[in-house]
Design an enzyme around this catalytic site. Sequence first.
Site, PDB file in Angstrom:
ATOM      1  N   PRO A   7     -15.431  -5.732  -1.738  1.00 32.49           N
ATOM      2  CA  PRO A   7     -15.286  -7.129  -1.295  1.00 32.49           C
ATOM      3  C   PRO A   7     -16.298  -7.483  -0.198  1.00 32.49           C
ATOM      4  O   PRO A   7     -16.596  -6.667   0.668  1.00 32.49           O
ATOM      5  CB  PRO A   7     -13.860  -7.166  -0.727  1.00 32.49           C
ATOM      6  N   GLY A   8     -16.807  -8.686  -0.266  1.00 33.78           N
ATOM      7  CA  GLY A   8     -17.714  -9.182   0.776  1.00 33.78           C
ATOM      8  C   GLY A   8     -17.124 -10.411   1.427  1.00 33.78           C
ATOM      9  O   GLY A   8     -16.480 -10.356   2.478  1.00 33.78           O
TER      10      GLY A   8
ATOM     11  N   ARG B 204     -25.739 -22.450   2.445  1.00 34.52           N
ATOM     12  CA  ARG B 204     -24.911 -22.568   1.242  1.00 34.52           C
ATOM     13  C   ARG B 204     -24.851 -23.983   0.658  1.00 34.52           C
ATOM     14  O   ARG B 204     -24.930 -24.137  -0.558  1.00 34.52           O
ATOM     15  CB  ARG B 204     -23.503 -22.020   1.504  1.00 34.52           C
TER      16      ARG B 204
ATOM     17  N   CYS C 169     -37.024 -30.559   7.691  1.00 29.57           N
ATOM     18  CA  CYS C 169     -37.710 -31.589   6.904  1.00 29.57           C
ATOM     19  C   CYS C 169     -37.537 -31.363   5.411  1.00 29.57           C
ATOM     20  O   CYS C 169     -38.481 -30.997   4.706  1.00 29.57           O
ATOM     21  CB  CYS C 169     -39.180 -31.617   7.285  1.00 29.57           C
TER      22      CYS C 169
HETATM   23  C1  LIG Z   1     -22.285  -9.584  -3.774  1.00 28.12           C
HETATM   24  C2  LIG Z   1     -21.625  -8.414  -4.377  1.00 28.12           C
HETATM   25  C3  LIG Z   1     -20.334  -8.066  -4.010  1.00 28.12           C
HETATM   26  C4  LIG Z   1     -19.495  -8.886  -3.067  1.00 28.12           C
HETATM   27  O1  LIG Z   1     -19.207 -10.143  -3.567  1.00 28.12           O
HETATM   28  P1  LIG Z   1     -18.227 -11.124  -2.742  1.00 28.12           P
HETATM   29  O2  LIG Z   1     -18.096 -12.304  -3.586  1.00 28.12           O
HETATM   30  O3  LIG Z   1     -18.897 -11.404  -1.445  1.00 28.12           O
HETATM   31  O4  LIG Z   1     -16.948 -10.386  -2.557  1.00 28.12           O
HETATM   32  C5  LIG Z   1     -19.796  -6.922  -4.548  1.00 28.12           C
HETATM   33  N1  LIG Z   1     -20.506  -6.150  -5.422  1.00 28.12           N
HETATM   34  C6  LIG Z   1     -21.746  -6.472  -5.800  1.00 28.12           C
HETATM   35  C7  LIG Z   1     -22.459  -5.600  -6.752  1.00 28.12           C
HETATM   36  C8  LIG Z   1     -22.355  -7.605  -5.306  1.00 28.12           C
HETATM   37  O5  LIG Z   1     -23.579  -7.927  -5.700  1.00 28.12           O
END
Ligand SMILES: *Cc1c(COP(=O)(O)O)cnc(C)c1O
Length: 429
Positions: A289-290, A327, A357
């Site tokens: 998870p990110g 984003r 700009c």
């Molecule tokens: C970006 C990524 C994640 C994390 O994705 P999130 O949407 O931020 O949780 C996990 N695995 C891989 C391979 C990614 O490229």
Amino acid sequence: MTATFNAIALPGQPHIAYQGSDLMVEGVRLSDLARAHGTPLFVYSKAAMLSALAAYQRGFAGRQAQICYAMKANSSLAVLQVFANAGCGFDIVSAGELARVLAAGGDPAKVIFSGVGKTRAEMQQALKVGIGCFNVESEAELDVLSDVAASLGLKAPVSLRVNPNVDPKTHPYISTGLKGNKFGIAHEEALRAYRHAASLPGLKVVGIDCHIGSQITEMTPYLDAMDRVLDLVADIEAAGIPIHHIDFGGGLGINYNGDTPPEADALWAQLLAKLDARGYGQRQLMIEPGRSLVGNAGVCLTEVLYLKPGEQKNFCIVDAAMNDLPRPAMYQAFHQIVPVTAQTGEGTVYDIVGPVCESGDWIGRDRQLQVQAGDTLAVLSAGAYCMSMASNYNTRGRAAEVLVDGTQVHLIRQRESAFDTFALEQLVD
Ligand SMILES: *Cc1c(COP(=O)(O)O)cnc(C)c1O
């Protein structure tokens, strides 16, 4: 004149709330932080990161599971340190990210290396420090990795990123598990690729992985992807290639604007029930998870520079821009924007824009705000994919960052000066 807003709920952000008219992160007033550190300023809540992580940890209680924080979401060293200290590994996508993990005290054995374009030099560096696994994304990469590992007298631990061809129902730019994506190995080709991997001298097959997209707000795509991956595990193991770990990627969404993603523990209750039913519940599990660990743990503070009323649009020009908060410009993404000191009055509808700009430099559109020049606004849900994507476009130094822990404030990144932005450049004689 300020008013008392006791219960303005900031959805999904338990550690960011109004107390009276003051917007607080944990025990710290955001207006004080803006005054002390200037703007634009990223502010992160340590408690919010740890409580997001705790939802996953609850979900995996009693299982063999390794959470590898996908650090591209926010790769600031002190953020990595929080997760390393909490036992996380890291999902990296470059040697630069590996260097950050090591600088933050992360354990290389808990690092997995994803990405479609790893270079030989990156593979060498990762092998030398002994990372846990390479998540390989093509057959061509298998050959190169085997070659690099063999030349170092090593065997590279590999997992193949398979493409389950499941629609995550998210924005096309952040959907990664469909056939037309550049990521992963097609489901139909996976068994052949595994046979190939098992035959190469420099590789040791250890796992399988998938990652279907980002900002996913439904359970079904995960459940479907899991079924597809488990089908493959059965086929691969039937071919005599044991799969030690199963990695389900990341991608769980957060609440930006009324989004209702499942909680991590609720999602994993469903996924684990399926794993158990199919007899894979006692396997070593990994997830990456990110966004869901950091997204709602951060805000970006910005000062209102000018109000510019117009015939068709009113503009609220702030000192943060697309280089700080990319984003909206990249994916028309939505961030809530609120004053750090709650105001009374109806307000006016503005487009909130930065000084860069480009017409694409907007942060929020058609927002009703009661503001004046000099006020500070908080752009919410700015913990993920903001600072880590920030640039120096328009020779704007990147923002400073602070980490709040209770009532303590740690400056974790100094504001970049103009000089810093061109320090590596040289005039020609
Ligand atoms: C970006 C990524 C994640 C994390 O994705 P999130 O949407 O931020 O949780 C996990 N695995 C891989 C391979 C990614 O490229």
